[in-house]
Write a protein that holds these residues in place. Structure first.
Motif, PDB file in Angstrom:
ATOM      1  N   ASP A  54       0.906  -1.200  -0.061  1.00 15.48           N
ATOM      2  CA  ASP A  54      -0.055  -0.066   0.114  1.00 15.48           C
ATOM      3  C   ASP A  54       0.847   1.058   0.127  1.00 15.48           C
ATOM      4  O   ASP A  54       0.577   2.311  -0.537  1.00 15.48           O
ATOM      5  CB  ASP A  54      -1.022   0.169   1.222  1.00 15.48           C
ATOM      6  CG  ASP A  54      -1.906  -1.064   1.082  1.00 15.48           C
ATOM      7  OD1 ASP A  54      -2.140  -1.607   0.180  1.00 15.48           O
ATOM      8  OD2 ASP A  54      -2.345  -1.698   2.211  1.00 15.48           O
ATOM      9  N   LEU A  55       2.228   1.219   0.764  1.00 12.74           N
ATOM     10  CA  LEU A  55       3.007   2.313   0.609  1.00 12.74           C
ATOM     11  C   LEU A  55       3.473   2.666  -0.846  1.00 12.74           C
ATOM     12  O   LEU A  55       3.535   3.776  -1.127  1.00 12.74           O
ATOM     13  CB  LEU A  55       4.130   2.143   1.780  1.00 12.74           C
ATOM     14  CG  LEU A  55       3.738   2.420   3.236  1.00 12.74           C
ATOM     15  CD1 LEU A  55       4.875   2.073   4.116  1.00 12.74           C
ATOM     16  CD2 LEU A  55       3.360   3.879   3.480  1.00 12.74           C
ATOM     17  N   ALA A  56       3.817   1.622  -1.324  1.00 11.55           N
ATOM     18  CA  ALA A  56       4.367   1.638  -2.755  1.00 11.55           C
ATOM     19  C   ALA A  56       3.197   2.169  -3.637  1.00 11.55           C
ATOM     20  O   ALA A  56       3.686   3.288  -4.680  1.00 11.55           O
ATOM     21  CB  ALA A  56       4.811   0.256  -3.274  1.00 11.55           C
ATOM     22  N   GLN A  57       2.101   1.890  -3.441  1.00  9.67           N
ATOM     23  CA  GLN A  57       0.907   2.691  -4.388  1.00  9.67           C
ATOM     24  C   GLN A  57       0.847   3.959  -4.093  1.00  9.67           C
ATOM     25  O   GLN A  57       0.621   4.775  -4.973  1.00  9.67           O
ATOM     26  CB  GLN A  57      -0.201   1.707  -3.979  1.00  9.67           C
ATOM     27  CG  GLN A  57      -1.447   2.322  -4.970  1.00  9.67           C
ATOM     28  CD  GLN A  57      -1.185   2.000  -6.326  1.00  9.67           C
ATOM     29  OE1 GLN A  57      -0.495   1.056  -6.668  1.00  9.67           O
ATOM     30  NE2 GLN A  57      -1.593   2.863  -7.241  1.00  9.67           N
ATOM     31  N   ARG A  58       0.990   4.397  -2.841  1.00  8.50           N
ATOM     32  CA  ARG A  58       0.931   5.674  -2.440  1.00  8.50           C
ATOM     33  C   ARG A  58       2.218   6.451  -3.007  1.00  8.50           C
ATOM     34  O   ARG A  58       2.043   7.640  -3.304  1.00  8.50           O
ATOM     35  CB  ARG A  58       1.074   6.187  -0.853  1.00  8.50           C
ATOM     36  CG  ARG A  58      -0.095   5.538   0.058  1.00  8.50           C
ATOM     37  CD  ARG A  58      -1.778   5.751  -0.413  1.00  8.50           C
ATOM     38  NE  ARG A  58      -2.389   5.468   0.529  1.00  8.50           N
ATOM     39  CZ  ARG A  58      -3.061   4.113   0.746  1.00  8.50           C
ATOM     40  NH1 ARG A  58      -2.611   3.081  -0.076  1.00  8.50           N
ATOM     41  NH2 ARG A  58      -4.029   4.059   1.474  1.00  8.50           N
ATOM     42  N   VAL A  59       3.284   5.992  -2.971  1.00  7.69           N
ATOM     43  CA  VAL A  59       4.489   6.671  -3.436  1.00  7.69           C
ATOM     44  C   VAL A  59       4.485   6.643  -5.059  1.00  7.69           C
ATOM     45  O   VAL A  59       4.729   7.655  -5.557  1.00  7.69           O
ATOM     46  CB  VAL A  59       5.768   5.774  -3.076  1.00  7.69           C
ATOM     47  CG1 VAL A  59       6.837   6.401  -4.062  1.00  7.69           C
ATOM     48  CG2 VAL A  59       5.949   5.869  -1.711  1.00  7.69           C
ATOM     49  N   ARG A  60       3.958   5.492  -5.721  1.00  9.46           N
ATOM     50  CA  ARG A  60       3.495   6.014  -7.250  1.00  9.46           C
ATOM     51  C   ARG A  60       2.579   6.914  -7.524  1.00  9.46           C
ATOM     52  O   ARG A  60       2.835   7.663  -8.349  1.00  9.46           O
ATOM     53  CB  ARG A  60       2.925   4.343  -7.728  1.00  9.46           C
ATOM     54  CG  ARG A  60       3.731   3.481  -7.782  1.00  9.46           C
ATOM     55  CD  ARG A  60       2.958   2.202  -8.558  1.00  9.46           C
ATOM     56  NE  ARG A  60       2.679   2.425  -9.790  1.00  9.46           N
ATOM     57  CZ  ARG A  60       3.049   2.046 -10.930  1.00  9.46           C
ATOM     58  NH1 ARG A  60       4.278   1.476 -10.698  1.00  9.46           N
ATOM     59  NH2 ARG A  60       2.630   2.665 -11.975  1.00  9.46           N
ATOM     60  N   VAL A  61       1.639   7.210  -6.833  1.00  8.71           N
ATOM     61  CA  VAL A  61       0.804   8.320  -7.195  1.00  8.71           C
ATOM     62  C   VAL A  61       1.610   9.771  -6.994  1.00  8.71           C
ATOM     63  O   VAL A  61       1.369  10.716  -7.629  1.00  8.71           O
ATOM     64  CB  VAL A  61      -0.415   8.316  -6.126  1.00  8.71           C
ATOM     65  CG1 VAL A  61      -1.314   9.671  -6.309  1.00  8.71           C
ATOM     66  CG2 VAL A  61      -1.422   7.197  -6.554  1.00  8.71           C
TER      67      VAL A  61
END
Length: 704
Positions: free
Chosen positions: A582-589
C-alpha cells in the motif's frame, strides 16, 4: 628580456602584440595569400631561379603529402586532403603556365632558358632525347590517369555512397552504446560528430578526385601546346631549322612536363592511399607488414616456387635462388616468432581445487557474489587488466549508467573465468549464485543486429541478440560497412556482453537492491537532506520497510532517483499505512509525473491500452472480492494472452505499451501480466497527471 624593458620599447611592444594575440590573423590569412600567389604565377613572368625554387618546393610538398598519407591511421586524420588536392593542383598548373611562358619566349637561347631543374630533367632523366622523353611522359600519364586516378576516383565515389548509406546504422550503434551506459553523452556527441565528418570527407573526396583527373588531362594539353607553339615560334620568329627547334623547344617542353607529372603522380598515389584505407588501428605500412608478411606458410610456399624456378635451365639461377633463400629465412623467422608460448592468464578458476595439504578454515568459505560474470577462455583477454581488457571499462560504464538512471549504485561485478563449465566463447551472468543470463560471443568479430528493417543476407554465423532477442549475425570486420549500409546495427564483442549485462541489471534491479545498498542509499540521501531522513528513517519507516517499498517500485520499472520525493510521500502516509504494498502504491501516485514521463517522454496526450468495460467490471469484482482475490483461470488465460498480443501490436506501431486500469486492481494486474508481457506497463487512473490527457489506442477484450 624583462617586462619592464618591453614596455619601455614601443617597437618591441608592437612586435610582441603582432606575434601574440593578433598572430591568429596572420595564420588565417596564410591560405588566401598562398592562393593569390599561385594565381599571380599564371600572369606574372618568373625568372629561371624562381622557377627552380618553386619546382623544387612542389616536389617537396608532394613528398610531404605522400608521407602523411602513408603514416595516418584513419582517413579523418588527413581531413584536409580535399583542400590539399585543390591547392597542389593549382600550384602545378600555375607552374606549368609560368614555365610554358618562359619556354616559348626564351627557348631559342638554349636548354637552360627555363631554369636548371627543367634542364636537368630534360638531359639527365631522358638523356637529352626528346623522343624518349615523350614516351616516358606518355607512360607516366597512362599510369596516373588510367590506373591510379581512375581507381581512386571510383573508390571515392563508392566510399561516399556507402558512408552516407551507413550513417543511420552508425548513429543507431552510438545510441545503443549510450543507452547501455558504455559511453557518456560527451563521447556520444564526439562520435556523432565523427560520423558526420566522415560523411563530409568522403563526399569531398568524391569531388576532389576530379581535380587529379583534370590535372592529368591538363598536363597532356599543355605539353601539346608547348610543342606546337615552340615549333611555330622557333621556325617562324627565330629562323631555326626543324631539328634545332625540336632540340630546343621540345626538349624543354618535355622536361617541363616531367617536372610537373612526377609530383602529380605522387599526389594521386597519396589520395588513393587515403581513400582505400581499411581499418583504424594501424598505418598502411604496419597493416601491410602484418597482413602480407606475417604468414610463414604463404612465404614458405612462395620461397619454394621461386627456388624451383631458379633450378630451371636457362633461368638466372643466382637471382632466383638468392630471393628464394631470403624468403625462406623470413618464413622461418616468422614461424619461430609465432610459436613462442604465450604467458598464461588466469583470473581465478571457478572450479579450482584447493591444496590438500592445508587445514580447512573459515577463510575457505567464499561468499556468494552479489553480481558475477563468468567467462570462457576465449573471452579472458576482454577482462584481463594486464592487457587493458576493453570489457572492464564497459562494465564500469554500465554500472555508472545504471546508477544515474535507476537511482542506486549496484553491487560490483565480480569477474572470473570458468574453463570447465563454459564453452570457450560463452559467458554467464549470476545474481547471488543463480544464473540470470548467458550468451556466446566471438572476440575479433562483430555482431550485426537486425532492428527490423534489414533484409539483406550477410555472410556469417546466424544468432540472436542476447539482450533483446533480435535476429543477428556474427560477421567479420571487413563486412562492417556492408552491414551498416544494409541497415544493421553493428557492435563489437565487448559491447554485446556489456549490453546484455546492462539489460539483465535493469530487469533484476529489485533483486540487486539489498539491505546494504538500501542503507548506502539512505546515507547518501542523508547528506543532501539530513533533517528529512532523520525525521522519517528509521523513526517512522524502518530500513526494511523502505527496502521493500523500493523493491516493489523497481519490480515495475519505476526509477528511484527522486529519493527525496519518495521519503516525503512515506512520511505523509506512514502514520496510517504500514503495508509496504500500500505504501508503494501511495508513492507511485506521488511520483506520477515522473512515471508517465519515463514511459511516454514529454508528450501531453497519452495513447493507452484499456480493458473492455465488461471485462474490466468482471476483473474488478474478482480481484476486490471481500472473500479474497479469485480470478477465473479461463478469464485469466484469455486476459494474459490478449494483453501480450495487444502490447506487441502497440510496440510495432512505435507506441509505448501501457495499460490504464482502475486503482483497486492495478497492483494485482501488474503482477499477473508481468510474466507474459514484461514490457507492458500498468498504471492507474490516479497516476495520470492533471496536465495530461489520454486517448485509448487499443482495447483488450474487444471483439475482433
Amino acid at each position: 628580456m624583462s617586462t619592464a624593458s618591453l614596455s619601455a620599447n614601443p617597437w618591441m611592444a608592437k612586435i610582441q602584440g603582432l606575434l601574440g594575440p593578433d598572430a591568429g590573423i596572420l595564420k588565417a590569412m596564410t591560405a588566401p595569400l598562398f592562393i593569390v600567389m599561385i594565381l599571380a604565377m599564371m600572369v606574372l613572368p618568373l625568372p629561371p631561379l624562381a622557377l627552380d625554387l618553386l619546382f623544387t618546393f612542389n616536389i617537396a610538398l608532394s613528398l610531404i603529402v605522400m608521407m602523411v598519407a602513408a603514416t595516418m591511421k584513419r582517413p579523418l586524420d588527413f581531413a584536409a586532403l580535399p583542400a590539399v588536392l585543390l591547392v597542389t593542383t593549382l600550384l602545378r598548373l600555375s607552374l606549368n603556365v609560368a614555365s610554358t611562358r618562359v619556354v616559348l619566349m626564351e627557348g631559342h637561347t638554349g636548354p637552360g632558358a627555363a631554369g636548371q631543374v627543367i634542364e636537368s630533367f630534360g638531359h639527365f632523366l631522358i638523356g637529352g632525347n626528346f623522343a624518349v622523353g615523350l614516351l616516358v611522359f606518355a607512360i607516366l600519364v597512362v599510369i596516373n590517369f588510367i590506373v591510379v586516378t581512375k581507381g581512386a576516383e571510383r573508390i571515392a565515389e563508392v566510399g561516399a555512397r556507402f558512408t552516407l548509406d551507413a550513417m543511420p546504422g552508425k548513429q543507431m550503434a552510438i545510441d545503443a552504446d549510450l543507452n547501455a551506459g558504455i559511453i557518456d553523452e560527451k563521447e556520444a556527441k564526439r562520435r556523432r560528430a565523427e560520423v558526420g565528418d566522415e560523411a563530409e570527407f568522403f563526399g569531398s573526396m568524391d569531388g576532389a578526385s576530379k581535380y587529379v583527373r583534370g590535372d592529368a588531362v591538363a598536363g597532356l594539353l599543355i605539353l601539346f601546346i608547348s610543342v606546337v607553339g615552340g615549333f611555330i615560334i622557333g621556325m617562324l620568329q627565330h629562323d631555326l631549322s626543324a631539328g634545332e627547334a625540336a632540340r630546343s623547344y621540345i626538349l624543354l617542353a618535355v622536361g617541363d612536363a616531367l617536372v610537373a607529372q612526377i609530383p602529380a603522380l605522387l599526389i594521386s598515389v597519396s589520395a588513393a592511399m587515403v581513400i582505400s584505407r581499411v581499418g583504424k588501428e594501424q598505418d598502411v605500412g604496419t597493416q601491410i607488414r602484418n597482413q602480407v608478411f606475417d604468414s610463414p606458410q604463404a612465404i614458405g610456399v612462395t620461397a619454394g616456387i621461386v627456388g624451383a624456378l631458379g633450378l630451371v635451365p636457362g633461368m638466372p639461377h643466382f637471382v632466383f635462388l638468392f630471393i628464394a633463400s631470403g624468403l625462406g629465412a623470413l618464413a622461418w623467422a616468422t614461424m619461430r616468432r609465432q610459436r613462442k608460448p604465450a604467458e598464461p592468464v588466469r583470473t581465478g578458476d571457478a572450479n579450482e581445487i584447493p591444496s590438500v595439504n592445508t587445514e580447512a578454515t573459515w577463510d575457505d568459505l567464499t561468499p556468494v557474489d552479489s553480481l558475477g560474470l563468468e567467462v570462457g577462455y576465449r573471452l579472458i583477454a576482454l577482462v584481463d587488466k594486464a592487457r587493458n581488457g576493453e570489457l572492464l571499462g564497459r562494465i564500469k560504464g554500465v554500472r555508472k549508467k545504471f546508477a544515474q538512471e535507476v537511482g542506486f549504485l549496484p553491487p560490483a561485478v565480480h569477474i572470473r573465468d570458468n574453463l570447465v563449465d563454459l564453452k570457450p566463447g560463452m559467458y554467464r551472468v549470476t545474481l547471488r549464485g543463480a544464473v540470470i543470463g548467458e550468451g556466446e560471443a566471438y572476440p575479433g568479430m562483430l555482431l550485426a543486429i537486425n532492428p527490423g528493417g534489414a533484409t539483406q543476407q550477410l555472410p556469417g554465423t546466424m544468432t540472436t541478440d542476447p539482450a533483446f532477442g533480435l535476429p543477428a549475425v556474427w560477421i567479420e570486420e571487413r563486412n562492417r560497412e556492408t552491414a551498416q549500409m544494409a541497415g544493421f546495427t553493428v557492435v563489437d564483442c565487448a559491447t554485446v556482453v556489456a549490453t546484455h549485462l546492462s539489460h539483465l541489471m535493469q530487469v533484476n534491479a529489485a533483486r540487486l537492491l539489498g539491505r546494504t545498498e538500501t542503507q548506502s542509499l539512505v546515507d547518501h540521501v542523508k547528506k543532501l537532506a539530513p533533517n528529512l531522513i532523520e525525521d522519517v528513517i528509521p523513526k517512522m519507516v524502518g530500513v526494511t520497510t523502505l527496502q521493500k517499498v523500493l523493491q516493489l517500485l523497481l519490480e515495475e520499472g519505476v526509477h528511484i532517483r527522486d529519493m527525496r520525493s519518495i521519503v516525503e510521500s512515506l512520511s505523509e502516509h506512514a502514520a496510517t499505512v504500514t503495508d509496504p504494498t500500500d505504501l508503494a502504491q501511495r508513492v507511485r501516485v506521488h511520483l506520477a509525473p515522473a512515471i508517465v514521463q519515463q514511459i511516454y517522454g514529454p508528450v501531453k496526450e497519452l495513447e493507452v491500452i484499456a480493458l473492455e468495460p465488461e471485462l474490466e467490471r468482471l476483473v474488478t469484482q474478482a480481484l476486490t472480492s471481500p472473500h479474497g482475490a479469485a480470478l477465473d483461470p479461463g478469464v485469466a488465460d484469455t486476459l494474459t494472452r490478449s494483453a501480450a498480443d495487444t502490447a506487441r501490436r502497440q510496440e510495432d506501431l512505435g507506441l509505448p505499451a501501457c495499460l490504464l486500469v482502475p486503482d483497486p486492481i492495478r497492483a494485482a494486474l501488474a503482477r499477473l501480466l508481468r510474466r507474459v508481457a514484461p514490457r507492458l506497463r500498468v498504471i492507474s487512473h490516479s497516476e495520470i497527471p492533471e496536465t495530461h490527457s489520454i486517448r485509448i489506442a487499443s482495447i483488450i477484450g474487444a471483439p475482433a
